[in-house]
Design a protein around this motif. Structure first.
Motif, mmCIF file in Angstrom:
data_model
loop_
_atom_site.group_PDB
_atom_site.id
_atom_site.type_symbol
_atom_site.label_atom_id
_atom_site.label_comp_id
_atom_site.label_asym_id
_atom_site.label_seq_id
_atom_site.Cartn_x
_atom_site.Cartn_y
_atom_site.Cartn_z
ATOM 1 N N ASP A 67 18.329 15.456 27.544
ATOM 2 C CA ASP A 67 18.331 16.620 26.653
ATOM 3 C C ASP A 67 18.773 16.155 25.263
ATOM 4 O O ASP A 67 19.947 16.194 24.917
ATOM 5 C CB ASP A 67 19.279 17.687 27.205
ATOM 6 C CG ASP A 67 19.279 18.946 26.355
ATOM 7 O OD1 ASP A 67 18.326 19.140 25.576
ATOM 8 O OD2 ASP A 67 20.245 19.731 26.463
ATOM 9 N N ILE A 68 17.801 15.687 24.486
ATOM 10 C CA ILE A 68 18.122 15.092 23.184
ATOM 11 C C ILE A 68 18.063 16.164 22.089
ATOM 12 O O ILE A 68 17.020 16.759 21.845
ATOM 13 C CB ILE A 68 17.143 13.950 22.849
ATOM 14 C CG1 ILE A 68 17.215 12.858 23.924
ATOM 15 C CG2 ILE A 68 17.461 13.373 21.476
ATOM 16 C CD1 ILE A 68 16.211 11.751 23.745
ATOM 17 N N GLN A 69 19.200 16.406 21.456
ATOM 18 C CA GLN A 69 19.257 17.325 20.326
ATOM 19 C C GLN A 69 19.488 16.566 19.017
ATOM 20 O O GLN A 69 19.000 16.963 17.970
ATOM 21 C CB GLN A 69 20.398 18.340 20.529
ATOM 22 C CG GLN A 69 20.305 19.135 21.823
ATOM 23 C CD GLN A 69 19.119 20.070 21.848
ATOM 24 O OE1 GLN A 69 18.520 20.362 20.800
ATOM 25 N NE2 GLN A 69 18.752 20.532 23.039
ATOM 26 N N TYR A 70 20.256 15.490 19.102
ATOM 27 C CA TYR A 70 20.560 14.681 17.930
ATOM 28 C C TYR A 70 20.429 13.204 18.298
ATOM 29 O O TYR A 70 20.534 12.818 19.455
ATOM 30 C CB TYR A 70 22.002 14.931 17.443
ATOM 31 C CG TYR A 70 22.345 16.382 17.206
ATOM 32 C CD1 TYR A 70 21.945 17.038 16.049
ATOM 33 C CD2 TYR A 70 23.090 17.103 18.141
ATOM 34 C CE1 TYR A 70 22.266 18.371 15.829
ATOM 35 C CE2 TYR A 70 23.414 18.425 17.932
ATOM 36 C CZ TYR A 70 23.000 19.058 16.785
ATOM 37 O OH TYR A 70 23.319 20.377 16.574
ATOM 38 N N LEU A 71 20.217 12.385 17.271
ATOM 39 C CA LEU A 71 20.286 10.937 17.421
ATOM 40 C C LEU A 71 21.556 10.470 16.719
ATOM 41 O O LEU A 71 21.907 10.978 15.645
ATOM 42 C CB LEU A 71 19.060 10.272 16.788
ATOM 43 C CG LEU A 71 17.700 10.676 17.367
ATOM 44 C CD1 LEU A 71 16.577 9.995 16.586
ATOM 45 C CD2 LEU A 71 17.616 10.327 18.839
ATOM 46 N N TYR A 72 22.235 9.524 17.336
ATOM 47 C CA TYR A 72 23.512 9.079 16.787
ATOM 48 C C TYR A 72 23.388 7.668 16.220
ATOM 49 O O TYR A 72 22.664 6.827 16.760
ATOM 50 C CB TYR A 72 24.597 9.155 17.868
ATOM 51 C CG TYR A 72 24.798 10.576 18.347
ATOM 52 C CD1 TYR A 72 25.536 11.468 17.589
ATOM 53 C CD2 TYR A 72 24.203 11.030 19.523
ATOM 54 C CE1 TYR A 72 25.693 12.787 17.992
ATOM 55 C CE2 TYR A 72 24.358 12.338 19.937
ATOM 56 C CZ TYR A 72 25.103 13.211 19.167
ATOM 57 O OH TYR A 72 25.247 14.518 19.560
ATOM 58 N N VAL A 73 24.096 7.445 15.152
ATOM 59 C CA VAL A 73 24.037 6.172 14.443
ATOM 60 C C VAL A 73 25.367 5.453 14.647
ATOM 61 O O VAL A 73 26.444 6.042 14.460
ATOM 62 C CB VAL A 73 23.774 6.385 12.940
ATOM 63 C CG1 VAL A 73 23.598 5.040 12.235
ATOM 64 C CG2 VAL A 73 22.544 7.263 12.732
ATOM 65 N N LEU A 119 21.893 11.964 13.149
ATOM 66 C CA LEU A 119 20.563 12.096 12.555
ATOM 67 C C LEU A 119 19.816 13.219 13.258
ATOM 68 O O LEU A 119 19.725 13.247 14.487
ATOM 69 C CB LEU A 119 19.803 10.784 12.725
ATOM 70 C CG LEU A 119 18.515 10.578 11.943
ATOM 71 C CD1 LEU A 119 18.814 10.519 10.445
ATOM 72 C CD2 LEU A 119 17.828 9.298 12.393
ATOM 73 N N GLN A 120 19.290 14.159 12.468
ATOM 74 C CA GLN A 120 18.473 15.230 13.037
ATOM 75 C C GLN A 120 17.034 14.737 13.183
ATOM 76 O O GLN A 120 16.511 14.053 12.297
ATOM 77 C CB GLN A 120 18.537 16.469 12.144
ATOM 78 C CG GLN A 120 19.934 17.075 12.062
ATOM 79 C CD GLN A 120 19.997 18.238 11.085
ATOM 80 O OE1 GLN A 120 19.315 18.234 10.052
ATOM 81 N NE2 GLN A 120 20.799 19.229 11.399
ATOM 82 N N LEU A 121 16.408 15.108 14.293
ATOM 83 C CA LEU A 121 15.070 14.592 14.590
ATOM 84 C C LEU A 121 14.064 14.930 13.492
ATOM 85 O O LEU A 121 13.191 14.126 13.163
ATOM 86 C CB LEU A 121 14.590 15.153 15.929
ATOM 87 C CG LEU A 121 15.274 14.573 17.177
ATOM 88 C CD1 LEU A 121 14.855 15.345 18.414
ATOM 89 C CD2 LEU A 121 14.919 13.101 17.334
ATOM 90 N N ARG A 122 14.191 16.129 12.927
ATOM 91 C CA ARG A 122 13.185 16.531 11.935
ATOM 92 C C ARG A 122 13.238 15.685 10.670
ATOM 93 O O ARG A 122 12.258 15.612 9.923
ATOM 94 C CB ARG A 122 13.345 18.014 11.593
ATOM 95 C CG ARG A 122 14.631 18.370 10.885
ATOM 96 C CD ARG A 122 14.594 19.828 10.418
ATOM 97 N NE ARG A 122 15.818 20.218 9.755
ATOM 98 C CZ ARG A 122 16.850 20.786 10.359
ATOM 99 N NH1 ARG A 122 16.808 20.999 11.662
ATOM 100 N NH2 ARG A 122 17.926 21.133 9.680
ATOM 101 N N LEU A 163 19.673 7.842 5.850
ATOM 102 C CA LEU A 163 19.286 9.229 6.115
ATOM 103 C C LEU A 163 20.352 10.020 6.873
ATOM 104 O O LEU A 163 20.356 11.251 6.846
ATOM 105 C CB LEU A 163 17.993 9.263 6.947
ATOM 106 C CG LEU A 163 16.752 8.634 6.325
ATOM 107 C CD1 LEU A 163 15.621 8.637 7.340
ATOM 108 C CD2 LEU A 163 16.343 9.400 5.067
ATOM 109 N N MET A 164 21.243 9.320 7.538
ATOM 110 C CA MET A 164 22.186 9.985 8.446
ATOM 111 C C MET A 164 23.173 10.881 7.701
ATOM 112 O O MET A 164 23.414 10.729 6.498
ATOM 113 C CB MET A 164 22.967 8.934 9.234
ATOM 114 C CG MET A 164 23.942 8.141 8.377
ATOM 115 S SD MET A 164 24.821 6.880 9.312
ATOM 116 C CE MET A 164 25.987 6.296 8.073
ATOM 117 N N ILE A 165 23.733 11.820 8.454
ATOM 118 C CA ILE A 165 24.869 12.604 7.968
ATOM 119 C C ILE A 165 26.117 11.798 8.328
ATOM 120 O O ILE A 165 26.423 11.624 9.516
ATOM 121 C CB ILE A 165 24.917 13.990 8.643
ATOM 122 C CG1 ILE A 165 23.625 14.759 8.361
ATOM 123 C CG2 ILE A 165 26.132 14.782 8.164
ATOM 124 C CD1 ILE A 165 23.487 16.040 9.149
#
Length: 461
Positions: A177-183, A194-197, A211-213
């Motif tokens: 259940d992937i909602q976010y990607l982590y850096v 990182l948001q997928l969009r 790009l990451m927050i």
């Protein structure tokens, strides 16, 4: 017009009976056919209606994945019972097919010996390592609730490299259940989210570090469940990354897991408040086990009720002189008890949400005191008017009104403060607040009515 029947619908009864007959005939083909024709919820209901012997016979014949699916649908108490009674080699295969957060939750409920046997039978080394790591966490903390293996990438990864990885490992990622990607950095420490969009519009040559927050909100793997619930209440996150003491990313706590845990805790508190104190009770459980669970709560209440009755016995002479008081004794104690239970419910709810602490007794005292005075006065006047009109005696009305007003104030204060006191003593407020409040309310109610009546006995007879 005939009211609708509350009995089991015919089609469900027929499915359960057919399943039972197939098991008795040891017809595994028909058994699987019947189960496959039922929805997951109906499967769980049918299995719950079977005898323990047939339930075990059924699950022995199921493939591990089907067994695991059924374990997720069954009430937790039944799932744990099956894991305890079935051979560990079969239950281990089913546990491997469960999500890690589900299997660890069930294993925690088992006896240490049963849990160790199942872990010993697990063949997948990666699953075994994750389960053991989860079980080392205290129950209810972020580490025990998180989903492992979060999707993370080094901050030097380009957008193109990340998209290629997602495409090449689509089968693996589709199960998560992937909602976010982590850096993460080279030490696996969380540095951004990182948001997928963001990936779809970004230049392919850019790194995700650009790009990451940065410095996203994360929680410690030791954070208590109640603190987690408070964060999710205030913020609309779908999940929160979990880090260890070194800041390394170890998992993600989803919102739905915290919501489920909150619901489970509230259900447990309700059961405890109603006297089901030794774990969950289901009617499919053995008769004597169910009796034992209930008697553990009911037997001590005999002593508490005798204490309340002793107040009446001590004022028997007054009661014989003014028999009308017997009518109002249960009304005064019951109405006051209802007011007190409302205060108990509010205190337990605020303690659960973390907005109330045991040290906040002065705040509770002032807030509940005002409610008790206002409601007690209004209810006392109402009941006093009824008593005065019924017996044509204003003094009787005043006695009843005063007793109800005073007892309501007392019960509301006790109801608000007792959970705080119990919480400070590491005692579950949901378990003990009810009996303490009921006994005190009854004793004080009886005492107030009878002592006030004794003081003006010559005007009542």
């Amino acid at each position: 017009m005939t009211p609708p029947s509350e009995e089991t619908p015919p089609e469900e009864t027929e499915a359960w009976e057919t399943l039972d007959e197939a098991l008795q005939a040891q017809d595994t083909v028909l058994t699987k056919s019947i189960l496959d024709g039922l929805e997951a919820e109906d499967q769980a209901r049918a299995v719950s209606l079977l005898s323990q012997e047939n339930r075990e016979a059924l699950l022995v014949t199921l493939p591990s994945k089907d067994f695991a699916q059924l374990l997720q649908e069954l009430p937790e108490a039944q799932a744990v019972e099956l894991l305890e009674t079935l051979p560990s080699e079969q239950t281990a295969a089913a546990v491997e097919c469960l999500p890690a957060e589900t299997s660890s939750r069930l294993l925690r409920e088992l006896e240490d010996q049963d849990s160790a046997q199942i872990l010993h039978e697990i063949q997948d080394g990666e699953s075994l390592s994750e389960l053991k790591a989860r079980l080392e966490y205290p129950e209810g903390c972020a580490g025990s609730l998180m989903r492992g293996s979060p999707v993370s990438f080094p901050q030097e990864t380009t957008v193109q490299e990340l998209l290629n990885d997602l495409y090449n490992h689509a089968d693996d990622y589709s199960d998560r259940d992937i909602q976010y990607l982590y850096v993460v950095d080279e030490e696996k420490r969380l540095v951004g989210v990182l948001q997928l969009r963001q990936l779809f519009w970004a230049p392919r040559s850019k790194t995700i570090g650009e790009l990451m927050i940065p410095d996203p909100l994360s929680v410690s793997d030791q954070m208590d469940f109640h603190d987690l619930a408070e964060i999710f209440t205030k913020r609309a996150f779908l999940g929160l990354p979990v880090v260890d003491d070194a800041g390394r990313l170890v998992g993600v706590v989803p919102r739905d897991t915290v919501q489920r845990e909150t619901s489970d805790e509230q259900t447990e508190q309700y059961l405890q408040s109603q006297g089901i104190v030794d774990g969950e009770e289901l009617r499919s459980m053995p008769l004597f086990d169910r009796c034992r669970k209930r008697l553990a709560w009911l037997a001590p209440n005999i002593v508490l009720n005798l204490a309340a009755a002793s107040v009446i016995a001590a004022n028997e002479a007054t009661l014989q002189e003014v028999i009308a008081l017997a009518v109002f004794l249960p009304i005064v104690s019951d109405m006051s008890g209802c007011s007190g239970n409302q205060a108990v419910a509010v205190s337990i709810r605020e303690l659960t949400l973390g907005i109330l602490k045991p040290k906040d007794f002065v705040r509770v005292l002032s807030k509940e005191g005002l409610v008790g005075i206002i409601n007690g006065s209004l209810l006392g006047i109402l009941l006093g008017v009824v008593a005065a009109i019924w017996k044509g005696n204003l003094v009787l009305g005043a006695v009843v009104a005063s007793a109800l007003a005073l007892n309501t104030v007392l019960s509301v204060l006790l109801g608000g403060l007792v959970p705080l006191f119990l919480k400070s003593r590491k005692v579950d407020p949901a378990l003990a607040s009810g009996p303490i409040l009921t006994t005190c309310t009854d004793m004080c109610g009886f005492f107030l009515v009878l002592s006030l009546a004794s003081a003006v006995l010559d005007k009542l007879t």
